[in-house]
Enzyme design. Structure first.
Site, PDB file in Angstrom:
ATOM      1  N   CYS A   2       0.799  -1.159  -0.067  1.00  0.00           N
ATOM      2  CA  CYS A   2       0.140  -0.021   0.079  1.00  0.00           C
ATOM      3  C   CYS A   2       0.662   1.221  -0.011  1.00  0.00           C
ATOM      4  CB  CYS A   2      -0.927  -0.044   1.197  1.00  0.00           C
ATOM      5  SG  CYS A   2      -2.288  -1.235   1.043  1.00  0.00           S
ATOM      6  N   HIS A  44      -2.943   7.682   2.065  1.00  0.00           N
ATOM      7  CA  HIS A  44      -3.345   6.228   1.504  1.00  0.00           C
ATOM      8  C   HIS A  44      -4.567   5.956   2.362  1.00  0.00           C
ATOM      9  CE1 HIS A  44      -3.778   2.252   0.817  1.00  0.00           C
ATOM     10  NE2 HIS A  44      -3.554   1.742   1.900  1.00  0.00           N
ATOM     11  N   ASN A  56     -10.069   0.712  -0.287  1.00  0.00           N
ATOM     12  CA  ASN A  56      -8.306   0.642  -0.241  1.00  0.00           C
ATOM     13  C   ASN A  56      -8.088   0.127  -1.573  1.00  0.00           C
ATOM     14  OD1 ASN A  56      -5.860   0.126   0.060  1.00  0.00           O
ATOM     15  ND2 ASN A  56      -6.186  -0.510   2.263  1.00  0.00           N
TER      16      ASN A  56
HETATM   17  O1  UT7 Z   1      -3.662  -0.574   3.562  1.00  0.00           O
HETATM   18  C1  UT7 Z   1      -2.749  -1.329   4.455  1.00  0.00           C
HETATM   19  C2  UT7 Z   1      -3.029  -1.103   5.603  1.00  0.00           C
HETATM   20  N1  UT7 Z   1      -4.226  -1.645   6.206  1.00  0.00           N
HETATM   21  C3  UT7 Z   1      -4.839  -1.058   7.052  1.00  0.00           C
HETATM   22  O2  UT7 Z   1      -4.428  -0.107   7.641  1.00  0.00           O
HETATM   23  C4  UT7 Z   1      -6.046  -1.744   8.088  1.00  0.00           C
HETATM   24  C5  UT7 Z   1      -6.146  -1.604   9.219  1.00  0.00           C
HETATM   25  N2  UT7 Z   1      -6.963  -2.237  10.003  1.00  0.00           N
HETATM   26  C6  UT7 Z   1      -8.384  -2.035  10.080  1.00  0.00           C
HETATM   27  O3  UT7 Z   1      -8.750  -1.187   9.422  1.00  0.00           O
HETATM   28  C7  UT7 Z   1      -9.459  -2.409  10.900  1.00  0.00           C
HETATM   29  O4  UT7 Z   1      -8.658  -3.233  11.839  1.00  0.00           O
HETATM   30  C8  UT7 Z   1     -10.319  -3.266  10.343  1.00  0.00           C
HETATM   31  C9  UT7 Z   1     -11.398  -2.588   9.522  1.00  0.00           C
HETATM   32  C10 UT7 Z   1      -9.811  -4.423   9.456  1.00  0.00           C
HETATM   33  C11 UT7 Z   1     -11.078  -4.121  11.455  1.00  0.00           C
HETATM   34  O5  UT7 Z   1     -11.901  -3.276  12.373  1.00  0.00           O
HETATM   35  P1  UT7 Z   1     -11.812  -3.410  13.706  1.00  0.00           P
HETATM   36  O6  UT7 Z   1     -12.526  -2.266  14.379  1.00  0.00           O
HETATM   37  O7  UT7 Z   1     -10.371  -3.550  14.074  1.00  0.00           O
HETATM   38  O8  UT7 Z   1     -12.579  -4.748  14.051  1.00  0.00           O
HETATM   39  P2  UT7 Z   1     -11.911  -6.041  14.718  1.00  0.00           P
HETATM   40  O9  UT7 Z   1     -11.090  -6.809  13.663  1.00  0.00           O
HETATM   41  O10 UT7 Z   1     -11.536  -5.766  16.047  1.00  0.00           O
HETATM   42  O11 UT7 Z   1     -13.427  -7.079  14.671  1.00  0.00           O
HETATM   43  C12 UT7 Z   1     -14.490  -6.573  15.422  1.00  0.00           C
HETATM   44  C13 UT7 Z   1     -15.572  -7.679  15.181  1.00  0.00           C
HETATM   45  C14 UT7 Z   1     -15.138  -8.931  15.355  1.00  0.00           C
HETATM   46  O12 UT7 Z   1     -16.140  -9.616  15.943  1.00  0.00           O
HETATM   47  P3  UT7 Z   1     -16.167 -10.106  17.514  1.00  0.00           P
HETATM   48  O13 UT7 Z   1     -14.904 -10.907  17.514  1.00  0.00           O
HETATM   49  O14 UT7 Z   1     -15.907  -8.906  18.104  1.00  0.00           O
HETATM   50  O15 UT7 Z   1     -17.236 -10.982  17.616  1.00  0.00           O
HETATM   51  C15 UT7 Z   1     -14.904  -9.405  13.842  1.00  0.00           C
HETATM   52  O16 UT7 Z   1     -15.240 -10.960  13.689  1.00  0.00           O
HETATM   53  O17 UT7 Z   1     -16.047  -7.376  13.843  1.00  0.00           O
HETATM   54  C16 UT7 Z   1     -15.974  -8.651  13.127  1.00  0.00           C
HETATM   55  N3  UT7 Z   1     -16.057  -8.427  11.737  1.00  0.00           N
HETATM   56  C17 UT7 Z   1     -17.096  -8.039  10.991  1.00  0.00           C
HETATM   57  N4  UT7 Z   1     -18.382  -7.867  11.287  1.00  0.00           N
HETATM   58  C18 UT7 Z   1     -19.226  -7.615  10.151  1.00  0.00           C
HETATM   59  C19 UT7 Z   1     -14.670  -8.389  11.215  1.00  0.00           C
HETATM   60  N5  UT7 Z   1     -15.102  -8.062  10.014  1.00  0.00           N
HETATM   61  C20 UT7 Z   1     -16.566  -8.071   9.798  1.00  0.00           C
HETATM   62  C21 UT7 Z   1     -17.209  -7.518   8.571  1.00  0.00           C
HETATM   63  N6  UT7 Z   1     -18.633  -7.267   8.972  1.00  0.00           N
HETATM   64  N7  UT7 Z   1     -16.842  -7.244   7.596  1.00  0.00           N
END
Ligand code: UT7
Length: 334
Positions: free
Chosen positions: A115, A261, A291
């Site tokens: 990225c 980005h 992204n």
């Molecule tokens: O470009 C390169 C760099 N990339 C990035 O910078 C991405 C960085 N990371 C992020 O943007 C975020 O961490 C994400 C968007 C990927 C995830 O957001 P988050 O707030 O960190 O969510 P999480 O991974 O902590 O997940 C929270 C909950 C989980 O459920 P439980 O375990 O709390 O029950 C996940 O299973 O959200 C769930 N979850 C979803 N729910 C509905 C994860 N993905 C989804 C989804 N829809 N698509």
């Protein structure tokens, strides 16, 4: 002879026609528009058509940037393509674009920094220009991220999109234009003021693709420890932005536009808050493009130039972080 600087002569972009909305995605994987918008700011993404490859997107963005610059393809003597999703293991996307532009002179090659790729490509091109080894360089960020997504993994497949953006850099003698507010004398000239690159290979496991030609026959899928990448992104991006501003004697008040980005709206907001940069000076396209990895910065740049936000003489800050881990920033006086 005066020292050389890279000026941005033009920019352009290309997005595939097909738009995939969050609602449509929610019919294929266990997610919802509400979750995606709240956690990422993404509302839709563009997806390349079957048979439409990264080189096709890159070529269209290149054509549009050349037209904007008022240059013919024959004027270009270097093509740098930042991509993680090349059509083939080789030839490079850059040489494919060179062929489509009917160019047999100069040189063309890809850079790979996930990225952060566009910032790395910009830095490479800028250094070739400053050292007098290139006169006009196409720097392209182009990706078909949809081809390396595990469409069963809701934690990653909702985040990415396809697209391409490009800029044309041209060599110019460094003139003291006396533009802008504050900063060093260098900060008041037009062109690329500085680029700042970093990587930490110890963190490769946080964001990677689990296949490739040397490991298996399969291309592999993108894997990410999202929460950890998020945490490090805000810290590393803030640090590299401060590094770029300090190198040029500038403060957040001097920056007209941040073109970051586009990984997550919450990362954009968190970084802006940490740096005390008003959010209305941050160009946001993640809602429409998602992204697009190495393509996201030149895509956002092109949007803000076309809609008239970015004006001559303004100070533009670009920053990115991605797999590797890699991160970097670039400051440009437009
Ligand atoms: O470009 C390169 C760099 N990339 C990035 O910078 C991405 C960085 N990371 C992020 O943007 C975020 O961490 C994400 C968007 C990927 C995830 O957001 P988050 O707030 O960190 O969510 P999480 O991974 O902590 O997940 C929270 C909950 C989980 O459920 P439980 O375990 O709390 O029950 C996940 O299973 O959200 C769930 N979850 C979803 N729910 C509905 C994860 N993905 C989804 C989804 N829809 N698509």
């Amino acid at each position: 002879m005066k020292p050389l600087i890279s000026k941005i002569a033009g920019c352009g972009s290309y997005l595939p026609e097909r738009v995939l909305t969050n609602d449509e995605l929610a019919t294929k994987v266990d997610t919802s528009d509400a979750w995606i918008v709240e956690r990422t700011g993404i509302r839709q993404r563009h997806i390349a058509a079957e048979g439409e490859f990264t080189s096709d997107l890159a070529f269209e963005a290149a054509r549009s940037a050349l037209a904007d610059a008022g240059l013919a393809a024959a004027d270009v003597d270097m093509i740098v393509v930042a991509t993680t999703t090349p059509d083939y293991t080789f030839p490079s996307v850059a040489t494919q674009v060179q062929g489509r532009l009917a160019l047999g002179h100069g040189t063309a090659f890809d850079v790979q920094a996930a990225c952060s790729g566009f910032i790395f490509g910009l830095a490479v091109a800028d250094n070739f220009i400053k050292s007098g080894q290139a006169g006009a360089v196409l720097v392209i960020g182009a990706e078909t991220m949809s081809r390396i997504l595990d469409w069963k993994d809701r934690a990653t497949c909702v985040l990415f999109g396809d697209g391409a953006g490009a800029v044309v850099l041209v060599a110019a003698e460094k003139e003291q234009d006396d533009l802008g507010r504050g900063g060093t004398a260098n900060a008041r000239v037009r062109g690329v003021l500085s680029t700042h690159l970093h990587s930490d290979g110890r963190l490769a496991d946080l964001l990677y693709v689990d296949g490739g030609p040397s490991t298996s026959q399969a291309t592999g899928y993108l894997r990410m420890q999202g929460r950890e990448v998020f945490r490090r992104a805000v810290v590393n991006l803030s640090d590299v932005v401060v590094e770029a501003m300090t190198a040029n004697g500038l403060t957040a008040d001097d920056i007209d536009w941040v073109v970051p980005h586009q990984a997550n709206k919450r990362i954009l907001d968190g970084t802006a808050r940490k740096l005390k940069l008003p959010s209305d000076r941050v160009v946001v396209t993640i809602d429409r493009h998602a992204n697009t990895s190495a393509a996201s910065i030149p895509l956002a740049l092109d949007v803000a130039v076309r809609d008239g936000r970015i004006q001559d003489g303004q100070l533009i800050l670009m920053e990115a972080m991605g797999g590797g881990m890699t991160w970097g920033a670039g400051l440009v006086r437009w």
